[in-house]
Write a protein that holds these residues in place. Structure first.
Motif, short mmCIF file in Angstrom:
data_model
loop_
_atom_site.label_atom_id
_atom_site.label_comp_id
_atom_site.label_asym_id
_atom_site.label_seq_id
_atom_site.Cartn_x
_atom_site.Cartn_y
_atom_site.Cartn_z
N ALA A 207 0.83 -1.21 0.00
CA ALA A 207 0.00 0.00 0.00
C ALA A 207 0.87 1.26 0.00
CB ALA A 207 -0.95 -0.01 1.20
N SER A 208 1.96 1.24 0.73
CA SER A 208 2.87 2.38 0.75
C SER A 208 3.47 2.61 -0.64
CB SER A 208 3.98 2.13 1.77
OG SER A 208 4.86 3.23 1.81
N ALA A 209 3.86 1.55 -1.31
CA ALA A 209 4.39 1.67 -2.67
C ALA A 209 3.34 2.24 -3.62
CB ALA A 209 4.89 0.31 -3.17
N CYS A 210 2.09 1.81 -3.44
CA CYS A 210 0.99 2.33 -4.28
C CYS A 210 0.75 3.80 -4.00
CB CYS A 210 -0.28 1.53 -4.05
SG CYS A 210 -0.22 -0.14 -4.75
N LYS A 211 0.86 4.20 -2.74
CA LYS A 211 0.67 5.61 -2.39
C LYS A 211 1.73 6.46 -3.09
CE LYS A 211 2.18 7.38 1.45
NZ LYS A 211 2.46 7.87 2.80
N HIS A 212 2.97 6.03 -3.01
CA HIS A 212 4.04 6.79 -3.66
C HIS A 212 3.84 6.83 -5.18
CE1 HIS A 212 6.23 7.58 -0.02
NE2 HIS A 212 6.15 6.30 0.30
N TYR A 213 3.40 5.72 -5.75
CA TYR A 213 3.12 5.66 -7.18
C TYR A 213 2.01 6.66 -7.54
CZ TYR A 213 2.03 3.65 -11.76
OH TYR A 213 1.82 3.47 -13.11
N GLY A 214 0.96 6.68 -6.73
CA GLY A 214 -0.15 7.60 -6.98
C GLY A 214 0.26 9.05 -6.98
N PHE A 215 1.12 9.42 -6.03
CA PHE A 215 1.56 10.81 -5.93
C PHE A 215 2.65 11.13 -6.95
CE2 PHE A 215 0.09 10.80 -1.29
CZ PHE A 215 -1.12 11.39 -1.62
N GLU A 216 3.63 10.23 -7.10
CA GLU A 216 4.79 10.54 -7.94
C GLU A 216 4.53 10.29 -9.43
OE1 GLU A 216 7.89 8.24 -6.08
OE2 GLU A 216 7.49 9.23 -4.16
N GLN A 217 3.88 9.17 -9.77
CA GLN A 217 3.67 8.82 -11.18
C GLN A 217 2.36 9.39 -11.73
OE1 GLN A 217 6.20 7.22 -12.80
NE2 GLN A 217 7.22 7.38 -10.83
N MET A 218 1.31 9.31 -10.93
CA MET A 218 -0.02 9.73 -11.40
C MET A 218 -0.31 11.19 -11.07
SD MET A 218 -2.22 6.38 -10.27
CE MET A 218 -3.74 7.01 -11.03
N LYS A 219 0.52 11.78 -10.21
CA LYS A 219 0.35 13.17 -9.79
C LYS A 219 -1.02 13.42 -9.14
CE LYS A 219 4.37 14.14 -11.53
NZ LYS A 219 5.49 13.91 -10.65
N LEU A 220 -1.51 12.43 -8.39
CA LEU A 220 -2.77 12.60 -7.68
C LEU A 220 -2.57 13.60 -6.55
CD1 LEU A 220 -3.88 8.85 -7.39
CD2 LEU A 220 -4.75 10.57 -9.00
N ARG A 221 -3.64 14.32 -6.23
CA ARG A 221 -3.59 15.25 -5.09
C ARG A 221 -4.07 14.59 -3.81
NH1 ARG A 221 -3.22 19.10 -3.36
NH2 ARG A 221 -5.23 19.92 -2.76
N LYS A 222 -4.97 13.59 -3.98
CA LYS A 222 -5.56 12.92 -2.82
C LYS A 222 -5.72 11.44 -3.14
CE LYS A 222 -9.84 12.86 -0.09
NZ LYS A 222 -11.22 13.38 0.00
N ILE A 223 -5.49 10.61 -2.15
CA ILE A 223 -5.72 9.17 -2.27
C ILE A 223 -6.50 8.74 -1.04
CG2 ILE A 223 -4.69 6.87 -2.52
CD1 ILE A 223 -2.17 8.23 -3.64
N VAL A 224 -7.45 7.84 -1.22
CA VAL A 224 -8.25 7.35 -0.10
C VAL A 224 -8.07 5.84 0.06
CG1 VAL A 224 -9.98 9.17 -0.41
CG2 VAL A 224 -10.37 6.92 -1.46
N SER A 225 -8.54 5.36 1.18
CA SER A 225 -8.69 3.93 1.43
C SER A 225 -10.03 3.78 2.13
CB SER A 225 -7.55 3.40 2.30
OG SER A 225 -7.56 1.99 2.32
N LEU A 226 -10.76 2.70 1.80
CA LEU A 226 -12.14 2.54 2.26
C LEU A 226 -12.36 1.20 2.97
CD1 LEU A 226 -13.80 3.81 -1.06
CD2 LEU A 226 -13.35 5.14 1.02
N PRO A 227 -11.75 1.01 4.13
CA PRO A 227 -11.97 -0.26 4.84
C PRO A 227 -13.36 -0.32 5.48
CG PRO A 227 -10.57 1.17 6.16
CD PRO A 227 -10.79 1.87 4.84
#
Length: 176
Positions: free
Chosen positions: A112-132
């Motif tokens: 999940a941490s790797a995905c978060k970094h990917y989302g911010f660094e590669q996809m340039k997302l401003r916000k990411i959520v998780s929905l447990p």
């Protein structure tokens, strides 16, 4: 071998394919692993899950990825970034689901941490959520460990769901 999307010290995250049904069945056929889902999934439902994932790759450039042990290639679970509608707004969610036999090893947090970094660094997302699921404390702890904050509780998928989020401009490196 499918395209590798991400790798960490211990993990490879690769694209999912139709041939991964038997691997995903290690999770989807396990009632304990599927406790927070409506039910287990049979072969056909697993194939439909993969088709949904392949559509996400096509439409969004991301989706859930198969997580394997970097050293021996052992299947561990799935983790990735998927679009979700949260109270009428399209958000990008980090989702994770691992085989019960590997719970407690930190794989979900690492992936999940790797995905978060990917989302911010590669996809340039401003916000990411998780929905447990609101009752799924281990999943909520993964979100917290990767630097997400509990925003609110909502009803989604006919159940109570926690909305955790992290923003790019407040992103800090979270040590494992």
């Amino acid at each position: 071998m499918k395209d590798v999307v991400l790798s960490t010290d211990r993990l490879i995250l690769r694209q999912m394919g139709r041939e991964d049904v038997p691997l995903l069945q290690q999770i989807f056929a396990d009632p304990v692993a599927m406790k927070y889902y409506p039910s287990t999934k049979d072969h056909q439902e697993t194939l439909e899950w993969i088709e949904w994932t392949l559509r996400n790759y096509e439409e969004c450039g991301v989706g859930l990825w198969i997580v394997e042990n970097r050293i021996n290639g052992e299947f561990l679970g799935q983790c990735g970034i998927v679009p979700q509608i949260v109270e009428g707004v399209r958000e990008m969610e980090i989702g994770y689901l691992f085989a019960r036999r590997v719970w407690g090893n930190g794989y979900a947090t690492e992936a999940a941490s790797a995905c978060k970094h990917y989302g911010f660094e590669q996809m340039k997302l401003r916000k990411i959520v998780s929905l447990p699921d609101a009752s799924n404390q281990p999943s909520a702890r993964v979100a917290e460990r990767i630097g997400m904050t509990l925003e609110k509780q909502i009803v989604k998928w006919n159940k109570d769901v926690l909305v955790y989020s992290v923003y790019a401009d407040t992103e800090e490196v979270v040590e494992r």
